[in-house]
Design an enzyme around this catalytic site. Structure first.
Site, PDB file in Angstrom:
ATOM      1  N   ILE A  61       0.807  -1.214   0.000  1.00 24.86           N
ATOM      2  CA  ILE A  61       0.000   0.000   0.000  1.00 24.86           C
ATOM      3  C   ILE A  61       0.846   1.274   0.000  1.00 24.86           C
ATOM      4  O   ILE A  61       0.503   2.251  -0.617  1.00 24.86           O
ATOM      5  CB  ILE A  61      -0.991  -0.013   1.184  1.00 24.86           C
ATOM      6  CG1 ILE A  61      -1.984   1.122   1.060  1.00 24.86           C
ATOM      7  CG2 ILE A  61      -0.278   0.006   2.517  1.00 24.86           C
ATOM      8  CD1 ILE A  61      -3.145   1.032   2.016  1.00 24.86           C
ATOM      9  N   ASP A  62       1.983   1.266   0.674  1.00 24.28           N
ATOM     10  CA  ASP A  62       2.764   2.492   0.820  1.00 24.28           C
ATOM     11  C   ASP A  62       4.220   2.146   1.146  1.00 24.28           C
ATOM     12  O   ASP A  62       4.700   2.432   2.232  1.00 24.28           O
ATOM     13  CB  ASP A  62       2.155   3.340   1.939  1.00 24.28           C
ATOM     14  CG  ASP A  62       2.597   4.790   1.873  1.00 24.28           C
ATOM     15  OD1 ASP A  62       3.136   5.201   0.831  1.00 24.28           O
ATOM     16  OD2 ASP A  62       2.394   5.503   2.864  1.00 24.28           O
ATOM     17  N   PRO A  63       4.946   1.517   0.232  1.00 26.44           N
ATOM     18  CA  PRO A  63       6.243   0.940   0.572  1.00 26.44           C
ATOM     19  C   PRO A  63       7.438   1.876   0.632  1.00 26.44           C
ATOM     20  O   PRO A  63       8.462   1.504   1.172  1.00 26.44           O
ATOM     21  CB  PRO A  63       6.454  -0.095  -0.525  1.00 26.44           C
ATOM     22  CG  PRO A  63       5.727   0.454  -1.692  1.00 26.44           C
ATOM     23  CD  PRO A  63       4.541   1.183  -1.122  1.00 26.44           C
ATOM     24  N   ARG A  66       1.421   3.163  -4.106  1.00 23.12           N
ATOM     25  CA  ARG A  66       1.958   4.511  -4.270  1.00 23.12           C
ATOM     26  C   ARG A  66       3.384   4.428  -4.805  1.00 23.12           C
ATOM     27  O   ARG A  66       4.156   3.583  -4.385  1.00 23.12           O
ATOM     28  CB  ARG A  66       1.959   5.245  -2.940  1.00 23.12           C
ATOM     29  CG  ARG A  66       2.497   6.661  -3.059  1.00 23.12           C
ATOM     30  CD  ARG A  66       2.226   7.457  -1.829  1.00 23.12           C
ATOM     31  NE  ARG A  66       3.219   7.229  -0.798  1.00 23.12           N
ATOM     32  CZ  ARG A  66       3.438   8.084   0.189  1.00 23.12           C
ATOM     33  NH1 ARG A  66       2.729   9.183   0.288  1.00 23.12           N
ATOM     34  NH2 ARG A  66       4.336   7.833   1.096  1.00 23.12           N
TER      35      ARG A  66
END
Length: 136
Positions: free
Chosen positions: A73-75, A99
């Site tokens: 999701i948001d690495p 993202r």
């Protein structure tokens, strides 16, 4: 999976049975399945492997399933560990990213390269990857 496990383990048997039926009918599924969402850029690979293993063991023991799709999701960056050990090696058919940096996104959109195959070492296996969400 940590929050899901707390919810699931508190369910009465009839609701657990209903959930298992939804899973069996493929009306409910899991993405990623890790115990938590690990960062890729600043996390030691053992932490990434351990939390993924813990979540997958819970799902297999309690519900008899192993996730087929990964989702970051948001690495804040993508590591060789994710590509090499935590994609096709854990049974994923695909990996989606929530993202990416806006300049990378602009370049990928201009070149029509918002999906592809991620080929990784050491076994040279490939997994489909794609972008999701707002990207920024």
């Amino acid at each position: 999976m940590k929050f899901f496990s707390k919810w699931y383990l508190a369910l009465p048997p009839v609701l657990k049975s209903s959930l298992k039926e939804l899973i069996k009918k493929e009306q409910f599924s899991f993405a990623n399945g890790g115990w938590c969402m690990h960062d890729e850029a600043a996390t030691h690979y053992m932490g990434m492997i351990d939390q993924t293993t813990l979540g997958h063991q819970f799902l297999l023991k309690e519900l008899g399933v192993v996730p087929k799709v990964g989702w970051q999701i948001d690495p804040f960056g993508h590591s060789a560990t994710q590509g090499g050990l935590l994609t096709s090696s854990v049974g994923f058919d695909a990996l989606y990213f929530g993202r990416i940096h806006y300049v990378d996104l602009q370049n990928r959109q201009a070149a029509a390269e918002c999906e592809g195959l991620w080929t990784s070492a050491p076994d040279n296996s490939s997994v489909f990857w794609g972008l999701t969400g707002s990207y920024s």
